[in-house]
Design a protein around this motif. Structure first.
Motif, mmCIF file in Angstrom:
data_model
loop_
_atom_site.group_PDB
_atom_site.id
_atom_site.type_symbol
_atom_site.label_atom_id
_atom_site.label_comp_id
_atom_site.label_asym_id
_atom_site.label_seq_id
_atom_site.Cartn_x
_atom_site.Cartn_y
_atom_site.Cartn_z
ATOM 1 N N GLY A 1 32.081 39.639 44.668
ATOM 2 C CA GLY A 1 31.599 41.003 44.495
ATOM 3 C C GLY A 1 32.515 42.059 45.059
ATOM 4 O O GLY A 1 32.160 43.246 45.094
ATOM 5 N N ALA A 2 33.709 41.655 45.480
ATOM 6 C CA ALA A 2 34.643 42.611 46.081
ATOM 7 C C ALA A 2 35.294 43.522 45.050
ATOM 8 O O ALA A 2 35.867 44.554 45.399
ATOM 9 C CB ALA A 2 35.726 41.865 46.874
ATOM 10 N N GLY A 3 35.242 43.129 43.762
ATOM 11 C CA GLY A 3 35.837 43.950 42.711
ATOM 12 C C GLY A 3 37.141 43.419 42.171
ATOM 13 O O GLY A 3 37.841 44.107 41.425
ATOM 14 N N ARG A 4 37.461 42.162 42.476
ATOM 15 C CA ARG A 4 38.758 41.607 42.072
ATOM 16 C C ARG A 4 38.852 41.434 40.550
ATOM 17 O O ARG A 4 39.824 41.866 39.924
ATOM 18 C CB ARG A 4 38.990 40.264 42.771
ATOM 19 N N THR A 5 37.825 40.803 39.954
ATOM 20 C CA THR A 5 37.830 40.617 38.498
ATOM 21 C C THR A 5 37.751 41.967 37.788
ATOM 22 O O THR A 5 38.404 42.183 36.761
ATOM 23 C CB THR A 5 36.664 39.714 38.070
ATOM 24 N N GLU A 6 36.957 42.879 38.331
ATOM 25 C CA GLU A 6 36.839 44.210 37.743
ATOM 26 C C GLU A 6 38.189 44.923 37.745
ATOM 27 O O GLU A 6 38.531 45.619 36.768
ATOM 28 C CB GLU A 6 35.800 45.038 38.509
ATOM 29 N N LEU A 7 38.959 44.744 38.815
ATOM 30 C CA LEU A 7 40.303 45.328 38.876
ATOM 31 C C LEU A 7 41.170 44.761 37.760
ATOM 32 O O LEU A 7 41.864 45.504 37.053
ATOM 33 C CB LEU A 7 40.934 45.029 40.243
ATOM 34 N N ALA A 8 41.117 43.444 37.578
ATOM 35 C CA ALA A 8 41.929 42.801 36.539
ATOM 36 C C ALA A 8 41.542 43.308 35.155
ATOM 37 O O ALA A 8 42.402 43.648 34.331
ATOM 38 C CB ALA A 8 41.770 41.289 36.621
ATOM 39 N N LEU A 9 40.244 43.359 34.877
ATOM 40 C CA LEU A 9 39.779 43.803 33.563
ATOM 41 C C LEU A 9 40.126 45.258 33.297
ATOM 42 O O LEU A 9 40.442 45.639 32.170
ATOM 43 C CB LEU A 9 38.265 43.592 33.445
ATOM 44 N N SER A 10 40.069 46.082 34.334
ATOM 45 C CA SER A 10 40.391 47.499 34.140
ATOM 46 C C SER A 10 41.852 47.691 33.755
ATOM 47 O O SER A 10 42.187 48.614 33.006
ATOM 48 C CB SER A 10 40.071 48.294 35.419
ATOM 49 N N MET A 11 42.710 46.809 34.220
ATOM 50 C CA MET A 11 44.136 46.888 33.859
ATOM 51 C C MET A 11 44.401 46.303 32.480
ATOM 52 O O MET A 11 45.248 46.781 31.740
ATOM 53 C CB MET A 11 44.988 46.135 34.893
ATOM 54 N N PHE A 12 43.649 45.251 32.145
ATOM 55 C CA PHE A 12 43.923 44.503 30.917
ATOM 56 C C PHE A 12 43.130 45.063 29.733
ATOM 57 O O PHE A 12 42.262 44.409 29.168
ATOM 58 C CB PHE A 12 43.603 43.020 31.125
ATOM 59 N N GLY A 13 43.387 46.301 29.400
ATOM 60 C CA GLY A 13 42.776 46.897 28.209
ATOM 61 C C GLY A 13 41.346 47.345 28.365
ATOM 62 O O GLY A 13 40.714 47.762 27.395
ATOM 63 N N ASN A 14 40.790 47.206 29.590
ATOM 64 C CA ASN A 14 39.464 47.743 29.901
ATOM 65 C C ASN A 14 38.367 47.282 28.922
ATOM 66 O O ASN A 14 37.667 48.097 28.323
ATOM 67 C CB ASN A 14 39.528 49.280 29.920
ATOM 68 N N PRO A 15 38.176 45.964 28.727
ATOM 69 C CA PRO A 15 37.164 45.481 27.775
ATOM 70 C C PRO A 15 35.734 45.835 28.168
ATOM 71 O O PRO A 15 34.841 45.839 27.315
ATOM 72 C CB PRO A 15 37.378 43.962 27.769
ATOM 73 N N LYS A 16 35.481 46.126 29.435
ATOM 74 C CA LYS A 16 34.137 46.491 29.888
ATOM 75 C C LYS A 16 33.848 47.980 29.718
ATOM 76 O O LYS A 16 32.769 48.457 30.062
ATOM 77 C CB LYS A 16 33.956 46.101 31.365
ATOM 78 N N GLN A 17 34.848 48.712 29.214
ATOM 79 C CA GLN A 17 34.681 50.147 28.953
ATOM 80 C C GLN A 17 34.316 50.935 30.216
ATOM 81 O O GLN A 17 33.428 51.781 30.212
ATOM 82 C CB GLN A 17 33.643 50.383 27.863
ATOM 83 N N TYR A 18 35.015 50.620 31.303
ATOM 84 C CA TYR A 18 34.853 51.414 32.512
ATOM 85 C C TYR A 18 35.437 52.809 32.293
ATOM 86 O O TYR A 18 36.352 52.994 31.484
ATOM 87 C CB TYR A 18 35.585 50.771 33.695
#
Length: 506
Positions: A300-317
């Motif tokens: 829950g520290a945000g590590r995967t979220e950091l990766a996804l935000s860099m990699f094309g933002n598939p979660k639409q942050y």
């Protein structure tokens, strides 16, 4: 003298073209915690599926002797009826049903042939108390975390008067606290006279609570180690698992050639509108050519979220700040934009998001770059086969052929297929999210060796990992995250477990 509860004699199980088990012998004493260890593909899960009736009598050779009687289980319910319960890594719960219904599903509490729901709830509370879980039995499964769901699976088994409990990788998806709670529960069940067989790749767990550990290798029994004799330690287990000494499971990288910065984040933030909060806040980091940086932190520290935000933002942050790749500011609208820029992301969830389990190795490897094997929009089958054969060989993927379904491969080999898929895309920046989760020490060594080879070829790697040993053993530098923020950066020389945990708990 302890009473033997289970003996499996000369168990042999063959699949088309593969002998999964060859004359395996396995013995468990009543009331002990007995671990089954071995590399991916060693036959551990297959042996337990034979025991539980998933592979029925007649589909294997050999004998199962349980509580002194030869058994012929034709289905899972046959083993359940005599007190054997198996809990798989992929939990078999119904998310939209409440806890009490899940615990007694198929084993309903009835009065005059009618289900007594009030009594079911009362009994469910008793089962939850046995596993030290304080939740409302009327809450839905989907509203609980994985750790609590795992305990509910055990409560479900206890409701059926289980005598032999089999747990297949029970802590693979749990954080450290939930894992510790589960291990304490296993020790408590032992006091209650319940025998446990556990499959695990986490050798620290084996050393911590095992009474005995049986090692399988290539479908054969290698040895059974006894804690009372001082035989259960990581070095001995590893030696028997892989058939050789492994003094350092993190291969040394010689002639490090670290070049210029190829990726930077400046005050990078990601806001999740569904959660209503930032999952990444004001992150600053940089990655250089030929370098491995580790991203450490608690769940829950945000590590995967950091990766996804860099990699094309598939979660639409909602993103703010600067992402600089190859000296240019980038604003990726889709993962395909990131791929074109030379980035690749190997997800932590290889089964859910990383691979097509019902397709073969060939189709999976080519999936991220179909244009690379197409002529005028039509896939060139011969080229696709060449590519798949290349990565099967170079990544040492153990399979009968490239036509084998990926879902039938071991976890380590699935991870290699996932890695091969992204290497075919031709990246220069590779994000690895939990690259060795759920795979054995031998397969881990092979993944680490591949990482080093890629670095030598000029790639750069961002590695997210919950295993501190892995972070320390493989990283040139370490960033530590907590609550979506990067709390600190440590060089490889200064990083140690204490400093990482101090930053991770700020």
């Amino acid at each position: 003298m302890a009473k033997t509860i289970l003996e499996m004699h000369n168990i042999t199980k063959t699949f088309p073209g593969v002998k999964a088990l060859s004359n395996v012998n396995f013995k468990v004493e009543e009331g002990e915690i007995h671990f089954l260890v071995g590399e991916n593909g060693a036959g551990k899960s297959t042996l337990m599926k034979v025991l539980s009736g998933v592979y029925p009598y007649g589909e294997y050779d050999g004998d199962i002797v349980y509580q002194g009687k030869v058994q012929q289980f034709n289905k899972i319910n046959d083993s359940v009826d005599v007190g054997i319960a198996i809990i798989y890594q992929e939990l078999a719960l119904f998310p939209d049903l409440p806890v009490y219904e899940n615990i007694y599903l198929g084993n309903e509490v009835k009065q005059n042939g009618v289900i007594n729901w009030n009594q079911t709830i009362v009994k469910a509370k008793e089962m939850l108390k046995k596993v030290n879980l304080k939740v409302n039995p009327e809450v839905l499964i989907k509203d609980l975390g994985v750790g609590k769901q795992q305990l509910i699976e055990i409560a479900k088994a206890l409701s059926k008067d289980v005598k032999l409990l089999i747990l297949d990788e029970p802590t693979a998806a749990l954080n450290e606290d939930d894992s510790e709670n589960l291990l304490e529960l296993i020790k408590e069940l032992k006091k209650q006279g319940i025998t446990c067989i556990m499959i695990s790749h986490k050798l620290k767990e084996v050393v911590a609570i095992a009474d005995k550990a049986t090692v399988l290798r290539d479908g054969e029994t290698i040895c059974t180690l006894d804690a009372k004799k001082g035989e259960i330690n990581e070095r001995t287990i590893i030696k028997n698992m892989v058939g050789r000494e492994m003094n350092n499971i993190y291969p040394e990288r010689e002639n490090k050639k670290i070049g210029d910065t190829i990726l930077e984040l400046h005050n990078w933030s990601a806001y999740d509108s569904q959660l209503g909060r930032h999952v990444v806040k004001d992150a600053n980091l940089h990655l250089r050519k030929g370098e491995i940086i580790g991203i450490a932190g608690l769940m829950g520290a945000g590590r995967t979220e950091l990766a996804l935000s860099m990699f094309g933002n598939p979660k639409q942050y909602k993103l703010t700040g600067d992402l600089i790749v190859n000296q240019q500011k980038r604003n990726f609208k889709h993962t395909s934009d990131a791929i074109k820029e030379g980035m690749a992301y190997v997800t932590e969830d290889r089964k859910g998001n990383g691979l097509f389990l019902l397709q073969n190795i060939t189709n999976n490897v080519s999936a991220a770059k179909l244009k690379g094997i197409a002529n005028s929009g039509i896939i060139n089958d011969n080229e696709e086969i060449k590519v798949a054969e290349h990565y099967k060989k170079s990544l040492h993927i153990k399979a009968s052929s490239i036509e084998q379904m990926v879902g039938k491969l071991s976890g380590g080999n699935q991870q290699k297929v996932s890695l091969g898929k992204w290497l075919f895309a031709g990246p220069n920046i590779l994000i690895l999210d939990e690259p060795t989760r759920g795979i054995d020490v031998g397969a881990k060594f092979e993944i680490y060796s591949v990482m080093n080879e890629l670095i030598d070829q000029g790639l750069s790697i961002i590695m997210i990992s919950s295993e501190l040993g892995e972070v320390l053993g493989m990283s040139d530098r370490v960033y530590v995250m907590a609550e979506g923020e990067i709390k600190g950066e440590l060089s490889g020389e200064e990083a140690d477990q204490e400093k990482i945990m101090e930053l991770a708990t700020q």
